[in-house]
Design a protein around this motif. Structure first.
Motif, PDB file in Angstrom:
ATOM      1  N   UNK A 194       0.786  -1.220   0.000  1.00  0.00           N
ATOM      2  CA  UNK A 194       0.000   0.000   0.000  1.00  0.00           C
ATOM      3  C   UNK A 194       0.821   1.276   0.000  1.00  0.00           C
ATOM      4  N   UNK A 195       2.109   1.139  -0.026  1.00  0.00           N
ATOM      5  CA  UNK A 195       2.923   2.342   0.071  1.00  0.00           C
ATOM      6  C   UNK A 195       3.484   2.746  -1.272  1.00  0.00           C
ATOM      7  N   UNK A 196       3.642   4.021  -1.397  1.00  0.00           N
ATOM      8  CA  UNK A 196       4.180   4.530  -2.646  1.00  0.00           C
ATOM      9  C   UNK A 196       5.344   5.445  -2.312  1.00  0.00           C
ATOM     10  N   UNK A 197       6.441   5.251  -3.011  1.00  0.00           N
ATOM     11  CA  UNK A 197       7.650   6.013  -2.686  1.00  0.00           C
ATOM     12  C   UNK A 197       8.349   6.455  -3.951  1.00  0.00           C
ATOM     13  N   UNK A 198       9.199   7.431  -3.785  1.00  0.00           N
ATOM     14  CA  UNK A 198      10.086   7.786  -4.894  1.00  0.00           C
ATOM     15  C   UNK A 198      11.065   6.629  -5.095  1.00  0.00           C
TER      16      UNK A 198
ATOM     17  N   UNK B 329       5.057  15.928   2.634  1.00  0.00           N
ATOM     18  CA  UNK B 329       5.070  14.639   1.945  1.00  0.00           C
ATOM     19  C   UNK B 329       5.990  13.660   2.660  1.00  0.00           C
ATOM     20  N   UNK B 332       7.213   7.734   2.611  1.00  0.00           N
ATOM     21  CA  UNK B 332       6.284   6.762   2.045  1.00  0.00           C
ATOM     22  C   UNK B 332       4.882   7.331   2.171  1.00  0.00           C
ATOM     23  N   UNK B 333       4.150   7.334   1.080  1.00  0.00           N
ATOM     24  CA  UNK B 333       2.773   7.794   1.148  1.00  0.00           C
ATOM     25  C   UNK B 333       1.888   6.564   1.246  1.00  0.00           C
ATOM     26  N   UNK B 334       1.090   6.512   2.310  1.00  0.00           N
ATOM     27  CA  UNK B 334       0.173   5.396   2.456  1.00  0.00           C
ATOM     28  C   UNK B 334      -1.050   5.695   1.598  1.00  0.00           C
ATOM     29  N   UNK B 335      -1.191   4.960   0.525  1.00  0.00           N
ATOM     30  CA  UNK B 335      -2.227   5.316  -0.442  1.00  0.00           C
ATOM     31  C   UNK B 335      -3.629   4.984   0.051  1.00  0.00           C
ATOM     32  N   UNK B 336      -3.742   4.250   1.166  1.00  0.00           N
ATOM     33  CA  UNK B 336      -5.061   3.914   1.681  1.00  0.00           C
ATOM     34  C   UNK B 336      -5.513   4.860   2.790  1.00  0.00           C
ATOM     35  N   UNK B 337      -4.629   5.760   3.168  1.00  0.00           N
ATOM     36  CA  UNK B 337      -5.005   6.691   4.219  1.00  0.00           C
ATOM     37  C   UNK B 337      -5.052   8.095   3.639  1.00  0.00           C
ATOM     38  N   UNK B 341      -1.648  15.853   0.918  1.00  0.00           N
ATOM     39  CA  UNK B 341      -1.040  15.643  -0.386  1.00  0.00           C
ATOM     40  C   UNK B 341       0.109  16.629  -0.591  1.00  0.00           C
ATOM     41  N   UNK B 342       0.796  16.396  -1.632  1.00  0.00           N
ATOM     42  CA  UNK B 342       1.968  17.195  -1.915  1.00  0.00           C
ATOM     43  C   UNK B 342       1.623  18.670  -2.065  1.00  0.00           C
TER      44      UNK B 342
END
Lengths: 342, 356
Positions: A194-198, B329, B332-337, B341-342
């Protein structure tokens, strides 16, 4: 292109474009040079095995093998001659040298004193000297070029900063036009559960899926991803589709694509596991890996490890049947060898 | 005045009148001189080799690059690149292909200088670092050499056992221009949640444990000398930090107008040293910045006296804390939470007022 003396501060990754044009990444100058090598006579690949190529180059340059670093290798797809980007010296005052390996295995220096060339300065290149106010010492920021590749009419450049984390991928049209041309995108890895990173790109290879140009890229955090080049638009944020997890302790170094018996393969050199051969036939159909991969395993595209190809430092395609490799043996001796593609 | 020194030469005399010597002019660039020639010879009669100390390799070496010059009775060879200390250079002259070789060797002695270069500092400076620490900066007291550097960098656990592959090893090696600062990223595969290396072999750094970053003295500096001593930085690992830094929380201590006292900006947590130095500025004020107090303090001394009134501190949003979180930012961006945003602005501003 203009004719004159090409001044390089460093010679990093190199790759061939059309008609014997060699692209040389000069990280220290934050620029790419395109050089007309005039090495445009069609040639055929010959079996090659040059032992101690680093010693031979050191001999030519009047140095010791210890003081010669081979930073990249590229085979001219027209003449099949091998080119090496070499650094004479290991310190800040090292001299970059371009070497061509003659058919008999002897290295020669490619003179850049009077060549046709053009240069592209990378956009937002760090300025040497002064950085804004408040910091009068020289700017230590630098963007290292980790790989370059040419596809159709564009040069693709992957860079990694020595300060901020994250990389840029640039596409610059060739012939080079004005300064600050090209687009730059941020690459994200969106498949960690679920994580997205550079995600900095370690190495990549242009590759066609159907008729659409794509990049196959290996991230520094090990997945192999694919994305269409059409996504490279100014300011875009790209998430590659993860098509394979290459497993632990894998440090992807270099990759090439080739065809054998009508099938497409990807060959990935890597510093600990020998070399990996991956059938890319199913790339179009393969599903993106969205879940973490467990149990030391492989996921996504199947690959086999070619154990006999050990110690590969550099890899390029020699012709449809053979690869050229730079192989590290005992005591750091390097040999340049042609090997039949597996 | 041209002074020519005879440095070192020995010759197997084939024809008594021909000699091969290494000489150095005042430019201090040794040159090979063949003298006593009774007729013109081809340049190929004189070949110079840089021996590699390996007989097999030396037998198949290509001759060294250089420039030839002839004068009546003489042939000169000037090496293209400066000679290196410790390398045996061998000039071989054959008047004709069948003639006996005349050989003259030359070697610049190795410098016996004592090692002096040391690791001057490693950032972050603190001795407690977050589990998801992203990078170290290693500063050396003098320029270093590159090539296979990771062999000299070790991360040791509490028992002194080496942590396997903790760093992002890239051949390009992330140096600054002077080669006095190396950027050492922790392998992002060992930090990012959900990627294979972290799932399988765990994080490079583990909360609650102690580690030592060790740099061995075998690493050569730019002059080819080993380091004076090995370097160790021992630190404890704290919890991971996933909070983006927030300039609104920074505490600004404002100097008085008419002085050149430092403006002080205190961060609640340490920031990345290089980025804090480069990405924070006072709009329209010239001066010098420094980062101190284990990277929790940014100090700015203006080059002229402060003027009363409202000023702006500008911070690029790509500034990072020790774990690579940016303003607005997280790493790691938790896309489910739902996360902030940037921020699209490239900079954020904090206003402060200088009083009379």
């Amino acid at each position: 292109m203009k004719e004159g003396k090409l001044e390089l501060k460093s010679a990093g990754p190199i790759t061939f474009g059309p008609e014997g044009i060699l692209f040389i990444a000069d990280t220290k100058s934050a620029a790419i040079a395109a050089v007309a090598t005039d090495d445009t006579k069609a040639g055929s690949a010959k079996p090659t095995k040059v032992e101690g190529i680093n010693q031979k180059i050191a001999g030519l340059l009047g140095s010791s093998a210890d003081q010669v670093l081979i930073d990249d290798m590229a085979v001219n797809p027209v003449s099949r001659n091998t080119y090496l980007a070499v650094s004479r010296g290991r310190g800040a005052d090292a001299t970059p040298v371009l070497i061509r390996v003659k058919a008999d295995g002897t290295p020669e220096v490619v003179s850049l004193d009077k060549v046709k060339f053009s240069r592209a300065e990378l956009p937002d290149a760090p300025t040497d000297g002064v950085v804004g106010q408040g910091n009068r010492q020289s700017n230590p920021r630098r963007e290292s070029i980790t790989d370059i590749g040419f596809l159709e009419d564009r040069l693709l450049i992957a860079g990694l900063s020595n300060e901020e984390f994250g990389s840029t991928l640039r596409a610059i049209p060739f012939p080079f036009k004005t300064v600050a041309n090209g687009t730059s995108v941020e690459i994200y890895h969106g498949a960690h559960g679920r994580f997205e990173t550079r995600s900095p790109v370690r190495t990549f290879v242009p590759f066609k899926v159907g008729n659409e140009p794509h990049l196959l890229a290996a991230y520094t955090c090990t997945p192999l991803v694919q994305f269409p080049l059409s996504q490279i638009k100014p300011g875009a944020k790209i998430k590659g589709k993860t098509i394979a997890e290459l497993g632990n302790r894998n440090r992807p170094l270099d990759m090439i694509v080739y065809q054998k018996d009508g099938k497409d393969y990807l060959l990935l050199a890597n510093n600990s596991r020998g070399i990996m051969k991956i059938s890319t036939d199913q790339i179009e159909q393969s599903a993106s890996i969205e879940e973490p991969v467990r149990d030391g395993g492989k996921k996504g595209l199947a690959y086999e490890t070619i154990e006999s190809w050990k110690g590969i430092d550099q890899l390029d395609r020699l012709d449809n049947q053979n690869a050229m490799v730079l192989r590290r043996g005992e005591g750091g001796a390097l040999s340049l060898e042609s090997l039949a593609l597996p | 005045m041209i002074r020519i020194f005879l440095i070192f030469a020995w010759a197997i005399v084939a024809r008594a009148e021909i000699t091969v010597r290494w000489v150095t002019s005042e430019t201090n660039k040794p040159v090979v001189v063949v003298s006593g020639l009774s007729q013109r010879v081809a340049h190929e009669a004189l070949l110079v080799y840089a021996d590699q100390g390996d007989l097999k390799a030396d037998m198949s070496l290509p001759p060294m690059l250089g420039r030839y010059r002839t004068e009546p009775g003489r042939l000169y060879f000037e090496p293209r690149f400066p000679l290196e200390r410790g390398v045996n250079y061998r000039a071989v002259f054959r008047a004709s292909p069948k003639a006996l070789a005349i050989i003259a060797s030359f070697k610049l002695p190795l410098e016996s200088a004592e090692p002096t270069t040391v690791v001057a500092h490693v950032y972050p400076s603190a001795d407690v670092l977050p589990e998801n620490l992203l990078k170290f900066y290693v500063h050396f007291s003098a320029p270093m050499s590159r090539g296979r550097i990771y062999e000299h960098i070790h991360l040791l656990d509490e028992r002194g056992k080496e942590v396997e592959l903790p760093f992002l090893e890239i051949d390009e090696e992330l140096w600054d221009g002077a080669m006095k600062r190396l950027t050492l990223f922790i392998d992002p595969g060992r930090i990012k949640r959900g990627v294979q290396p972290l799932e399988e072999i765990g994080p490079a750094l583990e909360e609650g444990k102690q580690f030592t970053l060790m740099i061995d003295e075998g690493w050569r500096d730019g002059a080819g000398r080993a380091l004076k001593e090995s370097f160790r930085k021992t630190f404890k690992v704290g919890p991971p930090d996933r909070e983006p830094p927030d300039p609104a929380q920074w505490k600004i201590t404002v100097p008085r107008a008419g002085t050149r006292e430092a403006l002080r900006v205190a961060f609640p947590k340490a920031m990345d040293h290089a980025l804090a130095l480069r990405m924070i500025r006072v709009a329209n004020v010239e001066g010098a910045a420094a980062v101190e107090d284990e990277e929790k303090l940014w100090k700015f001394v203006p080059s002229t006296e402060w003027r009363a009134g409202s000023h702006k501190l500008q911070v690029q949003t790509t500034i990072e804390d020790l774990a690579g979180n940016n303003i607005g930012k997280p790493f790691e961006v938790d896309v489910f939470e739902t996360v902030q945003r940037r921020i699209t602005n490239a900079t954020v501003e904090v206003t402060f007022v200088i009083r009379e």
